[in-house]
Design an enzyme around this catalytic site. Structure first.
Site, PDB file in Angstrom:
ATOM      1  N   HIS A 154       0.864  -1.180   0.000  1.00 44.61           N
ATOM      2  CA  HIS A 154       0.000   0.000   0.000  1.00 44.61           C
ATOM      3  C   HIS A 154       0.896   1.224   0.000  1.00 44.61           C
ATOM      4  CE1 HIS A 154      -3.743   2.283   0.767  1.00 44.61           C
ATOM      5  NE2 HIS A 154      -2.897   3.143   1.350  1.00 44.61           N
ATOM      6  N   CYS A 155       0.732   2.089  -0.992  1.00 40.69           N
ATOM      7  CA  CYS A 155       1.593   3.267  -1.140  1.00 40.69           C
ATOM      8  C   CYS A 155       0.810   4.527  -0.796  1.00 40.69           C
ATOM      9  CB  CYS A 155       2.124   3.357  -2.573  1.00 40.69           C
ATOM     10  SG  CYS A 155       3.163   4.809  -2.856  1.00 40.69           S
ATOM     11  N   PRO A 156       1.177   5.232   0.275  1.00 44.39           N
ATOM     12  CA  PRO A 156       0.455   6.459   0.635  1.00 44.39           C
ATOM     13  C   PRO A 156       0.625   7.569  -0.402  1.00 44.39           C
ATOM     14  CG  PRO A 156       2.416   6.206   1.994  1.00 44.39           C
ATOM     15  CD  PRO A 156       2.258   4.930   1.235  1.00 44.39           C
ATOM     16  N   ASN A 160      -3.297   4.450  -2.438  1.00 45.36           N
ATOM     17  CA  ASN A 160      -3.935   3.235  -2.937  1.00 45.36           C
ATOM     18  C   ASN A 160      -2.984   2.066  -2.786  1.00 45.36           C
ATOM     19  OD1 ASN A 160      -5.872   1.618  -4.073  1.00 45.36           O
ATOM     20  ND2 ASN A 160      -5.730   2.479  -6.132  1.00 45.36           N
TER      21      ASN A 160
END
Length: 297
Positions: A154-156, A160
Protein backbone atom coordinates in the site's frame (compact mmCIF):
# COMPACT_ATOMS: atom_id res chain seq x y z
CA UNK A 1 -6.37 -15.98 7.09
CA UNK A 2 -8.73 -18.70 8.22
CA UNK A 3 -9.34 -22.08 6.61
CA UNK A 4 -12.96 -22.83 5.78
CA UNK A 5 -14.13 -26.39 5.19
CA UNK A 6 -17.01 -26.59 2.74
CA UNK A 7 -19.73 -29.04 3.77
CA UNK A 8 -22.29 -28.88 0.99
CA UNK A 9 -23.99 -31.26 -1.35
CA UNK A 10 -22.12 -31.94 -4.59
CA UNK A 11 -23.13 -29.53 -7.33
CA UNK A 12 -24.02 -31.28 -10.58
CA UNK A 13 -23.05 -29.84 -13.94
CA UNK A 14 -20.42 -27.25 -14.76
CA UNK A 15 -19.88 -23.92 -13.10
CA UNK A 16 -21.84 -21.06 -14.65
CA UNK A 17 -20.48 -17.51 -14.32
CA UNK A 18 -22.51 -15.17 -12.15
CA UNK A 19 -22.64 -11.43 -11.61
CA UNK A 20 -22.63 -10.26 -8.04
CA UNK A 21 -24.21 -7.07 -6.82
CA UNK A 22 -21.81 -4.18 -7.35
CA UNK A 23 -19.54 -3.59 -4.36
CA UNK A 24 -19.73 0.14 -3.66
CA UNK A 25 -17.15 0.23 -0.88
CA UNK A 26 -14.20 2.55 -1.67
CA UNK A 27 -16.05 4.14 -4.58
CA UNK A 28 -16.68 7.81 -5.34
CA UNK A 29 -18.09 10.13 -8.04
CA UNK A 30 -21.25 8.11 -8.51
CA UNK A 31 -19.36 4.82 -8.11
CA UNK A 32 -17.35 5.58 -11.26
CA UNK A 33 -13.91 5.70 -9.62
CA UNK A 34 -12.00 3.77 -6.99
CA UNK A 35 -11.26 6.11 -4.10
CA UNK A 36 -9.59 5.43 -0.74
CA UNK A 37 -10.82 7.84 1.92
CA UNK A 38 -7.60 7.93 3.92
CA UNK A 39 -6.52 11.33 5.27
CA UNK A 40 -2.82 10.51 5.37
CA UNK A 41 -2.90 9.15 1.83
CA UNK A 42 -4.79 12.21 0.54
CA UNK A 43 -2.23 14.52 2.19
CA UNK A 44 0.63 12.58 0.54
CA UNK A 45 -1.09 12.75 -2.85
CA UNK A 46 -1.62 16.52 -2.50
CA UNK A 47 2.04 16.92 -1.47
CA UNK A 48 3.09 15.02 -4.61
CA UNK A 49 1.06 17.36 -6.84
CA UNK A 50 2.33 20.41 -4.94
CA UNK A 51 5.98 19.41 -5.45
CA UNK A 52 5.33 18.82 -9.15
CA UNK A 53 3.71 22.26 -9.40
CA UNK A 54 6.73 23.81 -7.69
CA UNK A 55 9.09 22.13 -10.15
CA UNK A 56 6.84 23.33 -12.98
CA UNK A 57 7.04 26.92 -11.72
CA UNK A 58 10.83 26.96 -11.30
CA UNK A 59 11.57 25.24 -14.62
CA UNK A 60 9.16 27.37 -16.65
CA UNK A 61 9.44 30.80 -15.00
CA UNK A 62 12.97 30.76 -13.60
CA UNK A 63 15.05 28.44 -15.80
CA UNK A 64 13.31 28.41 -19.17
CA UNK A 65 11.73 31.86 -19.09
CA UNK A 66 11.73 33.04 -22.69
CA UNK A 67 11.63 36.78 -21.90
CA UNK A 68 10.74 37.44 -25.53
CA UNK A 69 13.81 35.60 -26.84
CA UNK A 70 13.37 32.28 -28.66
CA UNK A 71 16.09 29.63 -28.29
CA UNK A 72 16.06 26.01 -29.40
CA UNK A 73 17.52 24.98 -26.03
CA UNK A 74 14.56 26.48 -24.16
CA UNK A 75 11.98 25.20 -26.64
CA UNK A 76 13.23 21.59 -26.69
CA UNK A 77 13.61 21.37 -22.92
CA UNK A 78 10.18 22.94 -22.41
CA UNK A 79 8.53 20.31 -24.61
CA UNK A 80 10.42 17.46 -22.91
CA UNK A 81 9.62 18.67 -19.40
CA UNK A 82 5.91 19.28 -20.10
CA UNK A 83 5.54 15.87 -21.75
CA UNK A 84 7.19 14.10 -18.81
CA UNK A 85 5.10 16.09 -16.32
CA UNK A 86 1.89 15.19 -18.18
CA UNK A 87 2.76 11.48 -18.25
CA UNK A 88 3.82 11.49 -14.58
CA UNK A 89 0.60 13.15 -13.39
CA UNK A 90 -1.55 10.91 -15.61
CA UNK A 91 0.19 7.79 -14.26
CA UNK A 92 -0.31 9.00 -10.68
CA UNK A 93 -4.02 9.66 -11.19
CA UNK A 94 -4.55 6.30 -12.92
CA UNK A 95 -2.78 4.51 -10.06
CA UNK A 96 -4.81 6.36 -7.44
CA UNK A 97 -8.25 5.98 -9.06
CA UNK A 98 -7.93 2.40 -10.35
CA UNK A 99 -9.27 -0.62 -8.51
CA UNK A 100 -6.03 -2.45 -7.61
CA UNK A 101 -7.75 -5.84 -7.73
CA UNK A 102 -10.13 -5.85 -4.78
CA UNK A 103 -12.02 -9.01 -3.91
CA UNK A 104 -15.71 -8.35 -3.15
CA UNK A 105 -16.32 -8.11 0.59
CA UNK A 106 -18.60 -10.62 2.26
CA UNK A 107 -18.71 -13.05 -0.68
CA UNK A 108 -17.86 -16.07 1.51
CA UNK A 109 -21.47 -17.20 1.56
CA UNK A 110 -22.90 -20.68 1.15
CA UNK A 111 -24.55 -19.63 -2.11
CA UNK A 112 -21.29 -18.41 -3.67
CA UNK A 113 -19.43 -21.49 -2.47
CA UNK A 114 -22.04 -23.70 -4.14
CA UNK A 115 -21.72 -21.72 -7.37
CA UNK A 116 -17.95 -22.24 -7.26
CA UNK A 117 -18.60 -25.92 -7.89
CA UNK A 118 -16.71 -27.07 -4.79
CA UNK A 119 -17.40 -30.54 -3.45
CA UNK A 120 -18.19 -31.65 0.05
CA UNK A 121 -15.13 -31.56 2.29
CA UNK A 122 -13.25 -29.12 0.04
CA UNK A 123 -11.06 -26.56 1.75
CA UNK A 124 -10.75 -22.92 0.76
CA UNK A 125 -9.55 -19.77 2.52
CA UNK A 126 -11.67 -17.04 4.03
CA UNK A 127 -10.43 -13.63 5.18
CA UNK A 128 -11.71 -13.05 8.74
CA UNK A 129 -11.45 -9.27 8.31
CA UNK A 130 -13.54 -8.66 5.20
CA UNK A 131 -15.33 -12.04 5.07
CA UNK A 132 -14.34 -12.79 1.49
CA UNK A 133 -13.24 -15.95 -0.24
CA UNK A 134 -9.51 -15.32 -0.41
CA UNK A 135 -7.93 -16.18 -3.76
CA UNK A 136 -4.36 -17.34 -4.10
CA UNK A 137 -1.72 -14.59 -3.68
CA UNK A 138 -4.26 -12.12 -2.26
CA UNK A 139 -3.55 -10.18 0.94
CA UNK A 140 -5.71 -8.03 3.16
CA UNK A 141 -4.96 -4.29 3.29
CA UNK A 142 -5.91 -2.62 6.56
CA UNK A 143 -6.12 0.81 4.88
CA UNK A 144 -8.30 -0.22 1.93
CA UNK A 145 -10.13 -2.71 4.20
CA UNK A 146 -10.16 -5.20 1.35
CA UNK A 147 -8.29 -8.24 0.13
CA UNK A 148 -6.25 -7.27 -2.95
CA UNK A 149 -5.24 -9.76 -5.63
CA UNK A 150 -1.45 -9.91 -6.07
CA UNK A 151 -1.05 -7.06 -3.61
CA UNK A 152 2.49 -5.68 -3.69
CA UNK A 153 2.14 -2.96 -1.04
CA UNK A 154 0.00 0.00 0.00
CA UNK A 155 1.59 3.27 -1.14
CA UNK A 156 0.45 6.46 0.63
CA UNK A 157 1.96 8.61 -2.16
CA UNK A 158 -0.72 7.31 -4.54
CA UNK A 159 -3.27 6.75 -1.73
CA UNK A 160 -3.94 3.24 -2.94
CA UNK A 161 -2.72 -0.32 -2.95
CA UNK A 162 -0.49 -1.52 -5.77
CA UNK A 163 -1.96 -4.76 -7.05
CA UNK A 164 -2.94 -6.81 -10.08
CA UNK A 165 -4.95 -4.09 -11.86
CA UNK A 166 -2.82 -0.96 -11.34
CA UNK A 167 0.80 -2.11 -10.99
CA UNK A 168 1.56 -0.97 -14.54
CA UNK A 169 0.42 2.58 -13.73
CA UNK A 170 2.50 2.65 -10.54
CA UNK A 171 5.63 1.48 -12.39
CA UNK A 172 5.09 4.20 -15.00
CA UNK A 173 4.59 6.80 -12.25
CA UNK A 174 7.91 5.94 -10.59
CA UNK A 175 9.65 5.83 -13.98
CA UNK A 176 8.41 9.22 -15.19
CA UNK A 177 9.04 10.92 -11.84
CA UNK A 178 12.62 9.57 -11.82
CA UNK A 179 13.24 10.79 -15.38
CA UNK A 180 11.66 14.22 -14.85
CA UNK A 181 13.67 14.64 -11.62
CA UNK A 182 16.93 13.94 -13.45
CA UNK A 183 15.90 16.36 -16.19
CA UNK A 184 15.04 19.09 -13.64
CA UNK A 185 18.35 18.49 -11.85
CA UNK A 186 20.27 18.95 -15.10
CA UNK A 187 18.36 22.15 -15.93
CA UNK A 188 18.86 23.62 -12.44
CA UNK A 189 22.61 22.96 -12.28
CA UNK A 190 23.14 24.19 -15.84
CA UNK A 191 21.19 27.39 -15.14
CA UNK A 192 23.05 28.00 -11.88
CA UNK A 193 26.40 27.75 -13.69
CA UNK A 194 25.09 30.08 -16.38
CA UNK A 195 24.14 32.67 -13.79
CA UNK A 196 27.59 32.50 -12.19
CA UNK A 197 29.31 33.29 -15.50
CA UNK A 198 26.89 36.07 -16.50
CA UNK A 199 25.10 38.92 -14.78
CA UNK A 200 22.17 37.73 -12.68
CA UNK A 201 19.77 40.19 -14.28
CA UNK A 202 20.42 38.49 -17.62
CA UNK A 203 19.64 34.96 -16.46
CA UNK A 204 16.69 35.48 -14.11
CA UNK A 205 13.69 37.73 -13.65
CA UNK A 206 14.14 37.45 -9.88
CA UNK A 207 16.75 38.80 -7.48
CA UNK A 208 19.95 36.75 -7.02
CA UNK A 209 19.01 35.53 -3.49
CA UNK A 210 15.52 34.47 -4.63
CA UNK A 211 16.91 32.69 -7.68
CA UNK A 212 19.51 30.81 -5.62
CA UNK A 213 16.91 29.69 -3.06
CA UNK A 214 14.49 28.52 -5.78
CA UNK A 215 17.21 26.61 -7.61
CA UNK A 216 18.64 25.00 -4.46
CA UNK A 217 15.23 23.77 -3.35
CA UNK A 218 14.58 22.37 -6.83
CA UNK A 219 17.94 20.56 -6.75
CA UNK A 220 17.16 19.10 -3.32
CA UNK A 221 13.70 18.00 -4.46
CA UNK A 222 15.02 16.52 -7.71
CA UNK A 223 17.78 14.52 -5.99
CA UNK A 224 15.42 13.20 -3.32
CA UNK A 225 12.69 12.19 -5.76
CA UNK A 226 15.13 10.75 -8.30
CA UNK A 227 16.70 8.42 -5.72
CA UNK A 228 13.40 7.40 -4.10
CA UNK A 229 11.48 6.72 -7.31
CA UNK A 230 14.44 5.04 -9.04
CA UNK A 231 14.72 2.60 -6.12
CA UNK A 232 10.96 1.96 -6.21
CA UNK A 233 11.04 1.49 -9.98
CA UNK A 234 13.92 -0.97 -9.71
CA UNK A 235 12.25 -2.97 -6.94
CA UNK A 236 9.01 -3.19 -8.95
CA UNK A 237 10.82 -4.41 -12.07
CA UNK A 238 12.67 -7.07 -10.05
CA UNK A 239 9.39 -8.19 -8.41
CA UNK A 240 7.63 -8.44 -11.77
CA UNK A 241 10.60 -10.23 -13.37
CA UNK A 242 10.64 -12.82 -10.55
CA UNK A 243 6.84 -13.09 -10.42
CA UNK A 244 6.89 -12.32 -6.69
CA UNK A 245 5.11 -9.42 -5.00
CA UNK A 246 6.70 -7.22 -2.37
CA UNK A 247 4.64 -8.79 0.42
CA UNK A 248 5.49 -12.32 -0.70
CA UNK A 249 9.18 -11.41 -0.74
CA UNK A 250 9.00 -9.69 2.65
CA UNK A 251 7.18 -12.60 4.27
CA UNK A 252 9.40 -15.09 2.43
CA UNK A 253 6.29 -17.01 1.41
CA UNK A 254 6.80 -20.35 -0.25
CA UNK A 255 5.69 -20.17 -3.87
CA UNK A 256 2.53 -22.30 -3.97
CA UNK A 257 1.57 -20.78 -7.30
CA UNK A 258 3.00 -21.75 -10.67
CA UNK A 259 5.59 -19.12 -11.50
CA UNK A 260 5.43 -17.61 -14.97
CA UNK A 261 8.52 -17.33 -17.12
CA UNK A 262 10.38 -14.02 -16.80
CA UNK A 263 8.98 -12.55 -20.00
CA UNK A 264 5.45 -13.88 -19.43
CA UNK A 265 5.47 -12.26 -16.02
CA UNK A 266 6.36 -8.91 -17.60
CA UNK A 267 3.67 -9.32 -20.26
CA UNK A 268 1.11 -10.10 -17.54
CA UNK A 269 1.62 -6.56 -16.23
CA UNK A 270 2.39 -4.54 -19.37
CA UNK A 271 0.96 -6.62 -22.20
CA UNK A 272 2.78 -7.38 -25.44
CA UNK A 273 5.80 -5.19 -26.07
CA UNK A 274 5.03 -1.94 -27.84
CA UNK A 275 4.51 1.79 -27.36
CA UNK A 276 1.54 1.00 -25.10
CA UNK A 277 4.00 -0.14 -22.43
CA UNK A 278 4.79 3.51 -21.76
CA UNK A 279 1.24 4.83 -21.94
CA UNK A 280 -0.78 5.40 -18.74
CA UNK A 281 -3.90 5.45 -20.92
CA UNK A 282 -3.56 1.82 -22.04
CA UNK A 283 -4.94 -0.52 -19.35
CA UNK A 284 -2.99 -3.59 -18.29
CA UNK A 285 -4.01 -6.99 -19.72
CA UNK A 286 -7.31 -8.15 -18.24
CA UNK A 287 -6.94 -11.18 -15.98
CA UNK A 288 -8.74 -14.34 -17.01
CA UNK A 289 -11.92 -14.26 -14.93
CA UNK A 290 -12.38 -17.99 -14.52
CA UNK A 291 -13.68 -17.21 -11.01
CA UNK A 292 -15.99 -14.18 -11.40
CA UNK A 293 -17.02 -14.27 -7.74
CA UNK A 294 -13.52 -12.95 -6.97
CA UNK A 295 -14.02 -9.73 -8.94
CA UNK A 296 -15.94 -6.55 -8.21
CA UNK A 297 -18.38 -5.47 -10.95
Amino acid sequence: MSVMEVNIEPVPGTFRPIRLKADRHNRCCGQRFWCIKDIFGLICAIMTWSLLLYAEFVVVYVILQFDGIFTWYNAINMVIFQLLAFLAVSSHIRTMLSDPGAVPRGNATRENIQRMGLREGSVTFKCPKCCCIKPERAHHCSVCQRCIRKMDHHCPWVNNCVGENNQKFFVLFTFYIAVISIHALFLAINHFLLCIHTEWKECSLYTPPSTVVLLLFLVFEAVLFAIFTAVMFGSQIVAIWNDETGIESLKKEEARWVRKSKWKSVEAVFGRFGVQWFSPFTPPPLPCKDEPYMYSV
